[in-house]
Design an enzyme around this catalytic site. Sequence first.
Site, PDB file in Angstrom:
ATOM      1  N   GLU A  82     -28.167  34.016 -54.803  1.00 32.95           N
ATOM      2  CA  GLU A  82     -27.867  34.783 -56.025  1.00 32.95           C
ATOM      3  C   GLU A  82     -28.782  34.369 -57.178  1.00 32.95           C
ATOM      4  O   GLU A  82     -28.839  33.179 -57.527  1.00 32.95           O
ATOM      5  CB  GLU A  82     -26.397  34.552 -56.415  1.00 32.95           C
ATOM      6  CG  GLU A  82     -25.980  35.352 -57.629  1.00 32.95           C
ATOM      7  CD  GLU A  82     -24.503  35.173 -57.979  1.00 32.95           C
ATOM      8  OE1 GLU A  82     -23.691  34.920 -57.078  1.00 32.95           O
ATOM      9  OE2 GLU A  82     -24.187  35.293 -59.173  1.00 32.95           O
TER      10      GLU A  82
ATOM     11  N   LYS B 272     -14.951  31.394 -59.391  1.00 33.35           N
ATOM     12  CA  LYS B 272     -16.039  31.832 -58.502  1.00 33.35           C
ATOM     13  C   LYS B 272     -17.370  31.298 -59.029  1.00 33.35           C
ATOM     14  O   LYS B 272     -18.217  30.832 -58.283  1.00 33.35           O
ATOM     15  CB  LYS B 272     -16.060  33.363 -58.411  1.00 33.35           C
ATOM     16  CG  LYS B 272     -17.016  33.929 -57.376  1.00 33.35           C
ATOM     17  CD  LYS B 272     -18.432  34.125 -57.861  1.00 33.35           C
ATOM     18  CE  LYS B 272     -19.312  34.758 -56.786  1.00 33.35           C
ATOM     19  NZ  LYS B 272     -20.708  34.883 -57.206  1.00 33.35           N
TER      20      LYS B 272
ATOM     21  N   ASP C  79     -19.129  21.758 -45.207  1.00 30.66           N
ATOM     22  CA  ASP C  79     -18.317  22.937 -44.872  1.00 30.66           C
ATOM     23  C   ASP C  79     -17.825  23.589 -46.171  1.00 30.66           C
ATOM     24  O   ASP C  79     -16.843  23.149 -46.761  1.00 30.66           O
ATOM     25  CB  ASP C  79     -17.142  22.464 -43.996  1.00 30.66           C
ATOM     26  CG  ASP C  79     -16.228  23.593 -43.579  1.00 30.66           C
ATOM     27  OD1 ASP C  79     -16.325  24.699 -44.147  1.00 30.66           O
ATOM     28  OD2 ASP C  79     -15.399  23.357 -42.681  1.00 30.66           O
TER      29      ASP C  79
ATOM     30  N   HIS D  31     -30.366  38.011 -65.685  1.00 25.56           N
ATOM     31  CA  HIS D  31     -30.578  38.744 -64.433  1.00 25.56           C
ATOM     32  C   HIS D  31     -31.790  39.655 -64.549  1.00 25.56           C
ATOM     33  O   HIS D  31     -32.548  39.826 -63.607  1.00 25.56           O
ATOM     34  CB  HIS D  31     -29.351  39.587 -64.092  1.00 25.56           C
ATOM     35  CG  HIS D  31     -28.267  38.812 -63.415  1.00 25.56           C
ATOM     36  ND1 HIS D  31     -28.435  38.226 -62.182  1.00 25.56           N
ATOM     37  CD2 HIS D  31     -27.005  38.518 -63.781  1.00 25.56           C
ATOM     38  CE1 HIS D  31     -27.331  37.615 -61.836  1.00 25.56           C
ATOM     39  NE2 HIS D  31     -26.437  37.757 -62.793  1.00 25.56           N
TER      40      HIS D  31
HETATM   41  C1  MEV Z   1     -21.328  35.366 -61.061  1.00 18.02           C
HETATM   42  O1  MEV Z   1     -21.674  34.987 -59.760  1.00 18.02           O
HETATM   43  C2  MEV Z   1     -20.451  34.305 -61.706  1.00 18.02           C
HETATM   44  C3  MEV Z   1     -19.855  34.695 -63.063  1.00 18.02           C
HETATM   45  O2  MEV Z   1     -19.174  35.939 -62.971  1.00 18.02           O
HETATM   46  C4  MEV Z   1     -18.903  33.584 -63.440  1.00 18.02           C
HETATM   47  C5  MEV Z   1     -18.048  33.878 -64.654  1.00 18.02           C
HETATM   48  O3  MEV Z   1     -17.838  35.063 -64.987  1.00 18.02           O
HETATM   49  O4  MEV Z   1     -17.565  32.893 -65.243  1.00 18.02           O
HETATM   50  C6  MEV Z   1     -20.934  34.866 -64.108  1.00 18.02           C
END
Ligand code: MEV
Length: 434
Positions: free
Chosen positions: A83, A267, A283, A381
């Site tokens: 990513e 995430k 893992d 990005h």
């Molecule tokens: C993207 O992979 C992760 C984010 O969405 C985390 C967040 O929103 O805190 C940018």
Amino acid sequence: MGVQTSRYPGFYRLSPAERARWVAEQVGLSPEEASLLESGGLTVAEADHLVENVIGRFALPLAVAVNFQVSGREVLVPMVVEEPSVVAGLSHAARLARAGGGFRAGSEEPVMRGQIQVVDVADLEAAAQAVRAREEAIRAAAEAATPSIVARGGGFRGLEVRRFPETPAGPMLVVDLFYDVRDAMGANAVNTVCEAVAPLVAEATGGRVVLRILSNLADRRRAWAEVRIPAEALAAPGFPGERVVQGILEAQALAEVDPYRAATHNKGIMNGIDAVAIATGNDWRALEAAAHAYAAREGRYRPLTRWWREADGALGGRIELPLAVGVVGGTTQAHPLARVALKILGVASARELAEIMAAVGLAQNLAALRALATEGIQRGHMALHARQIAMAAGAVGPEVEAVAERLVAEGNIRLARAQEILQALRADHPPEGA
Ligand code: MEV
């Protein structure tokens, strides 16, 4: 072990070969180890020993995040991730953290939990007592099954018996064994131990043993990291430091009350932790399972980090989560590049690795929240997208960056425009060999 400094302004401007050379020099990679960076490390024959039905290999980028200081030590962080923005975000957050002395990290002893499930038990309380009374015999059987872990100072650390009088399959008992697995992730050791002591448990309870397996909710094997950053160090164009702190606290507040936001917040944390896990042959599914179960431990899914404002206005942050990772055994040793990644990190123990990963999670969260609280994440990005468009237009070497920068500055990231910019650039500076 370790590097003298992880700080490298403009590291991202180097070519992959130049970066690899610098990292190899810093950590003392042998020519063979360095050559694995290009080849990908794992041959098809080696892959065939790892899993079943192998037909090939699947490459992913291996990158290094710079600028990290963890508990006073300079650390280069190898990351396998597909990513865009994850590695750049992490390096940037690590640089911001330097303004407050970097990250401080700690961890618990590497104690895992194994579970033995017992059904068809006539009297749950009597059975539980019978298991507790056999604790020494269970210890002996467990340690006899894993002599190498015991030789390294690990072994049995006690047991708990829990009763579940009502389940869809009737009453049952669970015997939780606690096992110090030292520098291994520990799944194999714990599963071996559970299977080895199951007959003793069956005999003591008079019941029938079903599951004998570790729990991935490794909540006795937590690691944590903390950071403190002066507000002014967090400033971004158009955003004074205090406003960034305010925005980060508002983002944190939403994650506290809303599981939909907390899931995305976490995430982002796992973006960094998983990337280090993959690079080191650990893992990452186990880490994901543990992290999310831990996030929900109070009955509501919550963020794994906390952020607050210190009395002097600085931003304080902390992460704490289970991190069952190893530096010996399994893929950490079977994958030649995982060994190289561990050497880049300069870690000698599983706890050191877990502590760095906790700091990585905290930094990755900081990078995301700071971007979200200021210009948003799309601009970063866009820079990467612009590089991809520049390459698609035929740009090579330093042309890629030059064309991408123009595309971003003009806010017009299109292939046709990239081709025009490239043509103009080449009219002034023909590429080498042309
Ligand atoms: C993207 O992979 C992760 C984010 O969405 C985390 C967040 O929103 O805190 C940018």
